[in-house]
Scaffold this active site. Sequence first.
Site, PDB file in Angstrom:
ATOM      1  N   GLU A   1     -15.707  51.813  42.733  1.00 59.90           N
ATOM      2  CA  GLU A   1     -16.959  51.775  43.478  1.00 59.90           C
ATOM      3  C   GLU A   1     -16.724  51.701  44.989  1.00 59.90           C
ATOM      4  OE1 GLU A   1     -19.559  49.351  41.051  1.00 59.90           O
ATOM      5  OE2 GLU A   1     -20.592  48.746  42.881  1.00 59.90           O
TER       6      GLU A   1
ATOM      7  N   HIS B   1     -25.428  50.709  41.502  1.00 59.71           N
ATOM      8  CA  HIS B   1     -25.302  49.247  41.374  1.00 59.71           C
ATOM      9  C   HIS B   1     -26.629  48.558  41.747  1.00 59.71           C
ATOM     10  CE1 HIS B   1     -22.052  45.916  41.265  1.00 59.71           C
ATOM     11  NE2 HIS B   1     -23.227  45.426  40.878  1.00 59.71           N
TER      12      HIS B   1
ATOM     13  N   GLY C   1     -23.691  36.329  27.249  1.00 55.01           N
ATOM     14  CA  GLY C   1     -24.059  35.175  28.077  1.00 55.01           C
ATOM     15  C   GLY C   1     -25.513  35.330  28.485  1.00 55.01           C
TER      16      GLY C   1
ATOM     17  N   ARG D   1     -19.091  45.343  35.152  1.00 53.98           N
ATOM     18  CA  ARG D   1     -18.261  45.729  36.293  1.00 53.98           C
ATOM     19  C   ARG D   1     -17.544  47.012  35.902  1.00 53.98           C
ATOM     20  NH1 ARG D   1     -20.943  43.178  39.100  1.00 53.98           N
ATOM     21  NH2 ARG D   1     -20.451  41.371  40.384  1.00 53.98           N
TER      22      ARG D   1
HETATM   23  P1  NAP Z   1     -22.150  34.795  31.581  1.00 53.71           P
HETATM   24  O1  NAP Z   1     -23.415  34.058  31.288  1.00 53.71           O
HETATM   25  O2  NAP Z   1     -20.960  34.037  32.023  1.00 53.71           O
HETATM   26  O3  NAP Z   1     -21.804  35.640  30.271  1.00 53.71           O
HETATM   27  C1  NAP Z   1     -20.590  36.292  30.077  1.00 53.71           C
HETATM   28  C2  NAP Z   1     -20.402  36.585  28.592  1.00 53.71           C
HETATM   29  O4  NAP Z   1     -19.201  37.336  28.423  1.00 53.71           O
HETATM   30  C3  NAP Z   1     -20.267  35.337  27.720  1.00 53.71           C
HETATM   31  O5  NAP Z   1     -20.978  35.529  26.524  1.00 53.71           O
HETATM   32  C4  NAP Z   1     -18.770  35.278  27.425  1.00 53.71           C
HETATM   33  O6  NAP Z   1     -18.478  34.703  26.164  1.00 53.71           O
HETATM   34  C5  NAP Z   1     -18.432  36.741  27.391  1.00 53.71           C
HETATM   35  N1  NAP Z   1     -17.030  37.010  27.640  1.00 53.71           N
HETATM   36  C6  NAP Z   1     -16.279  36.600  28.690  1.00 53.71           C
HETATM   37  N2  NAP Z   1     -15.028  37.073  28.561  1.00 53.71           N
HETATM   38  C7  NAP Z   1     -15.011  37.775  27.412  1.00 53.71           C
HETATM   39  C8  NAP Z   1     -13.999  38.494  26.726  1.00 53.71           C
HETATM   40  N3  NAP Z   1     -12.761  38.588  27.225  1.00 53.71           N
HETATM   41  N4  NAP Z   1     -14.331  39.108  25.560  1.00 53.71           N
HETATM   42  C9  NAP Z   1     -15.577  39.015  25.071  1.00 53.71           C
HETATM   43  N5  NAP Z   1     -16.571  38.356  25.674  1.00 53.71           N
HETATM   44  C10 NAP Z   1     -16.278  37.738  26.820  1.00 53.71           C
HETATM   45  O7  NAP Z   1     -22.401  35.885  32.706  1.00 53.71           O
HETATM   46  P2  NAP Z   1     -23.757  36.689  33.035  1.00 53.71           P
HETATM   47  O8  NAP Z   1     -24.590  35.930  33.997  1.00 53.71           O
HETATM   48  O9  NAP Z   1     -24.358  37.145  31.752  1.00 53.71           O
HETATM   49  O10 NAP Z   1     -23.141  37.930  33.843  1.00 53.71           O
HETATM   50  C11 NAP Z   1     -22.195  38.805  33.234  1.00 53.71           C
HETATM   51  C12 NAP Z   1     -21.610  39.750  34.262  1.00 53.71           C
HETATM   52  O11 NAP Z   1     -22.568  40.740  34.610  1.00 53.71           O
HETATM   53  C13 NAP Z   1     -21.245  39.118  35.603  1.00 53.71           C
HETATM   54  O12 NAP Z   1     -19.997  38.462  35.552  1.00 53.71           O
HETATM   55  C14 NAP Z   1     -21.269  40.292  36.554  1.00 53.71           C
HETATM   56  O13 NAP Z   1     -19.980  40.853  36.713  1.00 53.71           O
HETATM   57  C15 NAP Z   1     -22.184  41.303  35.861  1.00 53.71           C
HETATM   58  N6  NAP Z   1     -23.398  41.532  36.653  1.00 53.71           N
HETATM   59  C16 NAP Z   1     -23.702  42.787  37.090  1.00 53.71           C
HETATM   60  C17 NAP Z   1     -24.838  42.999  37.840  1.00 53.71           C
HETATM   61  C18 NAP Z   1     -25.216  44.355  38.355  1.00 53.71           C
HETATM   62  O14 NAP Z   1     -25.810  44.445  39.434  1.00 53.71           O
HETATM   63  N7  NAP Z   1     -24.935  45.436  37.631  1.00 53.71           N
HETATM   64  C19 NAP Z   1     -25.690  41.935  38.151  1.00 53.71           C
HETATM   65  C20 NAP Z   1     -25.371  40.663  37.690  1.00 53.71           C
HETATM   66  C21 NAP Z   1     -24.213  40.471  36.941  1.00 53.71           C
HETATM   67  P3  NAP Z   1     -18.759  33.141  25.818  1.00 53.71           P
HETATM   68  O15 NAP Z   1     -20.247  32.955  25.969  1.00 53.71           O
HETATM   69  O16 NAP Z   1     -18.342  32.997  24.416  1.00 53.71           O
HETATM   70  O17 NAP Z   1     -17.993  32.363  26.832  1.00 53.71           O
END
Ligand code: NAP
Length: 308
Positions: free
Chosen positions: A257, A275, A147, A228
């Site tokens: 965590e 984090h 994503g 996560r």
């Molecule tokens: P996003 O734009 O919604 O992207 C999520 C991606 O994961 C999409 O490509 C989606 O596929 C894919 N996906 C969802 N479920 C899946 C599954 N079961 N199998 C395979 N692929 C799957 O979200 P984002 O903004 O990139 O953020 C992603 C995550 O990063 C957040 O939800 C959050 O938990 C984490 N995060 C962590 C931090 C940190 O501080 N470490 C900071 C920000 C975010 P499709 O595109 O095909 O739908």
Amino acid sequence: MTAAVEARARAEFDAEIRQETTPLTAEERQRALSEFDIVVPTLGDQFDAGSFAGVPVPRCKLLANFGVGFNHIDITAAKASGIAVSNTPGAVTDATADIAMTLMLMTARRAGEGERLVRSGQWQGWHPTQMLGVHLTGKHVGIVGFGRIGEAIARRCHFGFGMSVSYLARSDKSPGFPVVRAERLMALAAAVDVLVLAVPGGAETRHLIDKAVLEAMRPSSLLINIARGEVVDEAALIAALEAGTLAGAGLDVYEFEPKVPEALSSMEQVTLLPHLGTATEEVRSDMGHLALDNVAAFLARKPLLSPV
Ligand code: NAP
């Protein structure tokens, strides 16, 4: 909240700002749902089905989450209680991709271990085979979840490090530079030098990286998790690192965590960050402002900017 966001919240709304940095207790969640029109929670504030069941007629009508990940909120239960949910996508993308690169570089180049060596006063000086790490340039990275953040990591890997990029997602992606879609996680895990996790948390992705996936990885490969903690079976990761199934790991998030198992803390081949994905003043302010923009839109009866 940063000072800028706190000042805006106080200026625009009748706001109560909680000063503690620990997650809301069950009593506080109950008070949040029953006494406030809108709540701005964040990760760790476990708005599970029980929280909503405990307040059958909530005053709260919006949970304007501070953060893009919302696996701590039971969205179905919130909606069944008549509570809308929003999050803060986009604002977090580049900063989180940067932390993924930090973890990749630190783990590949043994930066944490090197820092510990210098600080301990034990460093004996440069020599040709001292602390040899892994050269990232030109290697093959696999990104699980393509994503906003996954693509931003891929962009950095491709343009910055000449890496070949494969990804796993539910749909096809065309980011405008060469990437290959993997059909299966096991095959991706077996093929890459670095496997980076960028999927949302939640029931669907819990333990996506399990013993079998870790065993499929190359003994020279690295696992990076900025998604996560629950996406990885942490006990299986520890066992795999101890067995040498993979060479190292870079983690920003943990299954339980903020508990980090002693087994991980004592391993030199892992990089452990608390984090830090979005931890810059600008990004945390952008996130706060987006959360408040959602609050303002909701109060003005306009569509939410980033509904979940
Ligand atoms: P996003 O734009 O919604 O992207 C999520 C991606 O994961 C999409 O490509 C989606 O596929 C894919 N996906 C969802 N479920 C899946 C599954 N079961 N199998 C395979 N692929 C799957 O979200 P984002 O903004 O990139 O953020 C992603 C995550 O990063 C957040 O939800 C959050 O938990 C984490 N995060 C962590 C931090 C940190 O501080 N470490 C900071 C920000 C975010 P499709 O595109 O095909 O739908």
